[in-house]
Every structure is written in C-alpha cells, then in structure tokens.
Design a protein around this motif. Structure first.
Motif, short mmCIF file in Angstrom:
data_model
loop_
_atom_site.label_atom_id
_atom_site.label_comp_id
_atom_site.label_asym_id
_atom_site.label_seq_id
_atom_site.Cartn_x
_atom_site.Cartn_y
_atom_site.Cartn_z
N PHE A 38 62.58 97.20 -20.57
CA PHE A 38 61.79 97.69 -19.24
C PHE A 38 60.92 96.23 -18.75
CE2 PHE A 38 59.21 99.84 -16.46
CZ PHE A 38 59.42 101.02 -16.11
N ILE A 39 61.34 96.03 -17.70
CA ILE A 39 60.34 94.65 -16.98
C ILE A 39 59.65 95.52 -15.78
CG2 ILE A 39 60.46 92.43 -16.19
CD1 ILE A 39 62.99 91.88 -17.78
N MET A 40 58.18 95.32 -15.80
CA MET A 40 57.78 95.73 -14.50
C MET A 40 56.67 94.57 -14.14
SD MET A 40 55.74 99.11 -13.76
CE MET A 40 54.30 98.77 -14.86
N SER A 41 56.75 94.27 -12.73
CA SER A 41 55.90 93.32 -12.42
C SER A 41 54.67 94.17 -11.63
CB SER A 41 56.63 92.12 -11.76
OG SER A 41 57.36 91.52 -12.44
N ASP A 42 53.59 93.31 -11.29
CA ASP A 42 52.57 94.01 -10.59
C ASP A 42 52.53 93.50 -9.21
OD1 ASP A 42 50.03 94.96 -9.87
OD2 ASP A 42 49.26 94.72 -11.81
N ASP A 43 52.62 94.81 -8.06
CA ASP A 43 52.58 94.48 -6.79
C ASP A 43 53.71 93.69 -6.32
OD1 ASP A 43 50.23 95.74 -6.52
OD2 ASP A 43 49.09 94.09 -6.72
N SER A 85 49.87 104.16 -11.42
CA SER A 85 51.31 104.24 -11.65
C SER A 85 51.96 104.06 -12.99
CB SER A 85 51.87 103.20 -10.66
OG SER A 85 53.36 102.72 -10.69
N ARG A 86 50.92 103.08 -13.51
CA ARG A 86 51.43 102.97 -15.16
C ARG A 86 51.34 104.38 -15.91
NH1 ARG A 86 51.16 97.19 -15.72
NH2 ARG A 86 50.84 96.36 -13.64
N ALA A 87 50.25 105.21 -15.73
CA ALA A 87 50.05 106.46 -16.37
C ALA A 87 51.06 107.37 -15.99
CB ALA A 87 48.71 106.87 -15.96
N VAL A 88 51.73 107.36 -14.84
CA VAL A 88 52.83 108.09 -14.42
C VAL A 88 54.15 107.69 -15.24
CG1 VAL A 88 54.47 108.87 -12.52
CG2 VAL A 88 51.96 108.81 -12.18
N GLY A 120 51.86 92.00 -22.13
CA GLY A 120 51.57 92.01 -20.65
C GLY A 120 50.21 92.75 -20.18
N LYS A 121 50.34 93.22 -18.90
CA LYS A 121 49.31 94.09 -18.48
C LYS A 121 49.55 95.40 -18.47
CE LYS A 121 47.13 94.91 -13.73
NZ LYS A 121 47.16 94.41 -12.30
N LEU A 122 48.62 96.16 -18.93
CA LEU A 122 48.78 97.56 -18.75
C LEU A 122 47.62 98.16 -17.97
CD1 LEU A 122 49.69 100.36 -19.93
CD2 LEU A 122 47.88 100.13 -21.92
#
Length: 531
Positions: A33-38, A80-83, A124-126
């Motif tokens: 699962f890859i997620m980038s910020d903004d 968003s990350r909590a969701v 990464g960023k949580l």
C-alpha cells in the motif's frame, strides 16, 4: 509390516497436510500500500498528461484498475490516515482534524492482519502517534517530517536520524525490508507512506536543474473570481499570490526577502526554509544554491515592477516547479519498489495500491492546499493492480472512498471486517461487479477556524451532483452539476431548474448522516471542543 513402514504410513499424510497448509498460507495475497501526501490526481499522467509524466506510477494503472471517482471523507492529512486505518469516519475515530486526538481504543485493520498471520511493516509519514498498532516493524517520520536528513521514530532503535533525501530513504527502507526482513513463509502487509509532495516542496538535488527550468500550463480557473460561490470560497486563505509563504514556499532566501521588504505571511515562513536548508549536507546545499540563487537574483530585478497578475503567474510556476519536482522522486521510488517485487518473484501474488491521503489544488481557483469538498481537494488518485483478479488497463467510475480501504484489504486477505467498520469492500469492483455499489458518498471537514480559514462543511456527492452545507459561523448551501460543470464554478443551488434536485439531495444528505452516525449534536460537540 515393520515399525518403520507403519511410521511412514502415518506420518506422510501429516507431512503432506502441513505442506499444503504452508502453501495455502503463502498463497494469501501480499499487500503493498503506497500513499503519498497531497499528491493530486492532476499530477499523475495516468489521469492527466498535461502537467508531468509519472511512468512508474502509471505502470500500476496499466497493469490494473484506475478509479476516476475515488475520494476522501475529510481532506486533511491525519484525519485521512485515521479513516484509512480504522475504516470509520472521523467523527467515529475521533481524528476530525490534525489537532484532535485519535481514539486509541479503535481497532485498526493492520492489527487484524497481524493477528491473522500477516507480517506487517510501515515506513514513512503517519502524522499522528509514533507507535502505530499492528506492525511488526515501522520507521515513522517525526510529525510532518523533513525533506532532508529526516528523523524517524522506530520500532526497535528509538529515534534515529538519517542523512539524505526523505523520499529516497523511505524507498530504501521499503526495499531493504522486502529483501532482508520479510519472512518468506508469511504473506505481508507493507505500507509505504511518502512525505512528498507535502508543503514546502523541497526537491532532490538531481531534479532541481530540470524542474526549475520548466514552464507549466496554467489551469483555466487560475483567476477565478468566485462570482456564484458563497462566503467560504471568497474568504479562504490559500491564494497563490496572497497567502503563500515567500521563503518556505517560493524559495526566496530570507536575505532577499529583507532586501525587497517582503513580510512573512505565516510566522513559520523563514524557519521552514531554514530548517530544510540547514539540514542539507554541503554538497546538497551547493546544488540548491546553484539552482535557486539565480531564481532569486532574477526575482529581485523583476519584483518591483510586477503587477498582482504577474505575481500570480510567477508564483504558479514556482509552485509547480517544486511540487512536480518532488513527485519526480516519488515516481522513481515507486518504480524501484515495483522492480524489487519483480526481482523477488513477488509481483504475481501482490496487490499494489497507489493513492494519496487527499487531493490538492494545483492553482485551480487560484489556490494551493486542500480542505474543500471541491473536486481537486476531494478527489484522490487511486490505482490498484492485482494480477489474475483485476484485468489490466481498465477504469472504474464508482464512488469509492478512503473509508473503503480497510474492508477491501481485509476482504482480499480472506478476513472478515468488524461490523462497526463503515466502508465497503472494493473486491467486487475488481471483478467487474459494480451492481449495487453505493450511489453517494459523505464528506465532512472540521478544521475551522484554522490555517487557510476554510469553513466547516459537510456534503453529499454522487456521480452527477454535489450538495455542500457550510456551517458554524455561516449557513450557506452550494450545489454543483458535476457532469455539466466539471470545474465547479457555477453554484446552482438557487437555480429553479435544480429545485427538485436540491430537495432530493437534502433528504439523502439527512439519511446518509444517520447512516454514518453523524449529527448536529456531534457537530456541536466538536465546535465547542475546538474553542
């Protein structure tokens, strides 16, 4: 028949059974699962090739499914990350904005995966909490993190500092885990959370010369005057010309700001620049100065004669040069991780997801940042490949949300989701079974008064329409015809031709708030708590 023969007859079936169990265990799909910020969908060439090229991210679309109506429940990083982790709306998990605490009693889907035998890791960023539950291994950036020489909170090493560029470091951590720490006898859940391209958009040395020399196409609504919109759009503080920081955002050196008499817009303007600049190695700083000092010298000469329109054009280009330069490193990192999966013979049994924690304005309506229920902020990229399940190169326009990730991943892993999760599994959509999927999604933004001053609002959105209610210190409604007005510049709430649509959507909005257990009472609770 001797004793040895009897032992063989009894033990061979048991050994075969064990081998079959182990094989079955390994055959459960891995999840990357890859997620980038903004990361705005407009800045992925699988969605839009007019701004930049992202050939590696595009590989996921080419080998899988591209969602064209993916969106978020609340366009803000930590909520968003909590969701994502809980499969529940913000008003349920407690993380309604970046300040409110996450309800740590909530069960996250990685906990369930870990309990079911998955090996789990996050890099990464949580952005909330330094000890995420349900992970065998993690290295989490300190708060927002830094682009250069970042600090990490780790599972086993405490707080550490690593020299280099953050996107590359997070990619390296992910690849090292796949090569060195992964247990080949277990399926894995691996979460790669990039900091980039979050503000303040500091590029890697290798991309600076190329991207600072580029010119990018401006959006049609760069000079939007919000003629039909209400108070919220007209009072938001995220205009490129008026509300961007000079030093942190546009990379004007503090001494040049002083020379030109430019004032900090936010109190952390100069400190944001200096934080990153001072973390660079001498070699990194040399590259930075080589590429950004000429920009500063040119700006010094031109600024005294710039009109506000000139400044808008200039700041848009500066913004895009750095923002898209950051994405260049993200795309390279994605390619490296995909190649690693192939080299490790893992591609055929790994689900790969690429998304962002929300959308982002890239000059549309004259804005940067996010927060609004308008498309550029509300919609998010979502690309998913699953060999032998998802047909390569297809699209899906169903109304999917980050609310659905937890249940989707649990379903794909063959696990049952807790009954209190509020999303829907996307697995049927992967197989072309779209019938009966939801028709509308619910959105709720809470962070007001706060940075950018985007007013609180909630909305119901279908493929055809978007009804928004702004509240707290206003009581205003907006309706957009998504098919006929994709740029969302005409609020038709008071248009008699849409009266029946308004009435119908208000009823559906009331129903969907009940469905997701949101209410005026909860709105009041969070309003009072934020004072």
């Amino acid at each position: 028949m001797n004793l040895q023969t009897l032992i063989c007859l009894f033990t061979l079936p048991l050994l075969a059974s064990c081998n079959q169990t182990a094989k079955k265990e390994i055959q459960r799909p891995n999840i990357l699962f890859i997620m980038s910020d903004d990361h705005a969908y407009q800045a992925i060439s699988a969605y839009n090739n007019t701004l930049t090229n992202t050939p590696n991210i595009d590989r996921i679309a080419q080998q899988g499914m591209r969602f064209t109506n993916a969106c978020v429940t609340n366009s803000l990083c930590a909520p968003s990350r909590a969701v994502l982790l809980t499969g529940k709306h913000c008003h349920i998990n407690g993380k309604v904005d970046n300040r409110f605490p996450f309800d740590t009693t909530q069960v996250t889907f990685p906990q369930l995966m870990q309990k079911a035998g998955y090996q789990t890791a996050m890099f990464g960023k949580l952005h909330f909490g330094n000890n995420p539950k349900g992970f065998d291994q993690f290295r989490i950036l300190d708060d927002q993190g830094s682009y250069y020489a970042p600090d990490f909170f780790t599972k086993n090493e405490g707080k550490i500092n690593i020299k280099g560029y953050t996107t590359d470091i997070i990619t390296d951590m992910t690849i090292d885990w796949l090569k060195e720490e992964r247990d080949p006898n277990k399926p894995f859940l691996l979460m790669l959370f990039n900091k980039a391209p979050h503000r303040e958009w500091f590029t890697a040395p290798r991309h600076q010369a190329e991207y600072t020399s580029k010119t990018f196409k401006e959006p049609a609504t760069l000079f939007d005057n919000f003629e039909t919109r209400g108070t919220a759009a007209k009072t938001a503080e995220m205009n490129l010309a008026d509300h961007m920081n000079w030093s942190g955002d546009s990379k004007i050196y503090p001494e040049v700001m002083k020379e030109l008499g430019l004032k900090e817009y936010m109190k952390w303007d100069i400190s944001a620049f200096e934080k990153e600049y001072n973390r660079m190695t001498p070699e990194e700083r040399e590259s930075w100065d080589k590429n950004y000092k000429p920009i500063n010298e040119k700006f010094k000469k031109e600024y005294p004669n710039m009109s506000r329109e000139d400044l808008m054009h200039w700041r848009y280009q500066r913004y895009m040069q750095d923002y898209l330069g950051c994405i260049a490193a993200v795309d390279e990192g994605v390619g490296r991780v995909l190649d690693c999966l192939g080299n490790q013979k893992l591609s055929d049994n790994t689900i790969v997801v690429y998304t962002s924690d929300q959308g982002f304005f890239l000059g549309e309506h004259g804005w940067f940042d996010k927060r609004f229920a308008y498309n550029e902020s509300f919609k998010t990229p979502l690309l998913i490949k699953w060999p032998n399940v998802i047909k390569p190169g297809i699209t899906n326009d169903e109304m999917v949300q980050n609310l659905d990730f937890a249940q989707t991943i649990l379903d794909a892993a063959g696990l049952s989701a807790p009954e209190d999760m509020q999303g829907e599994s996307l697995v049927p959509l992967f197989k072309g079974q779209n019938e009966g999927f939801r028709e509308e999604v619910y959105y709720h933004y809470y962070a007001y008064p706060s940075i950018h001053m985007v007013k609180r609002h909630y909305a119901i959105v279908s493929k055809e329409y978007k009804l928004i209610h702004f509240y707290y210190d206003v009581d205003e409604w907006e309706l957009y015809d998504r098919k006929n007005d994709p740029n969302e510049i005409n609020n038709v709430y008071n248009d008699p031709a849409y009266a029946e649509i308004v009435d119908e959507l208000k009823i559906k909005l009331s129903d969907i708030r009940i469905k997701y257990k949101d209410s005026d009472k909860l709105d009041q609770k969070y309003m009072e708590a934020s004072k």
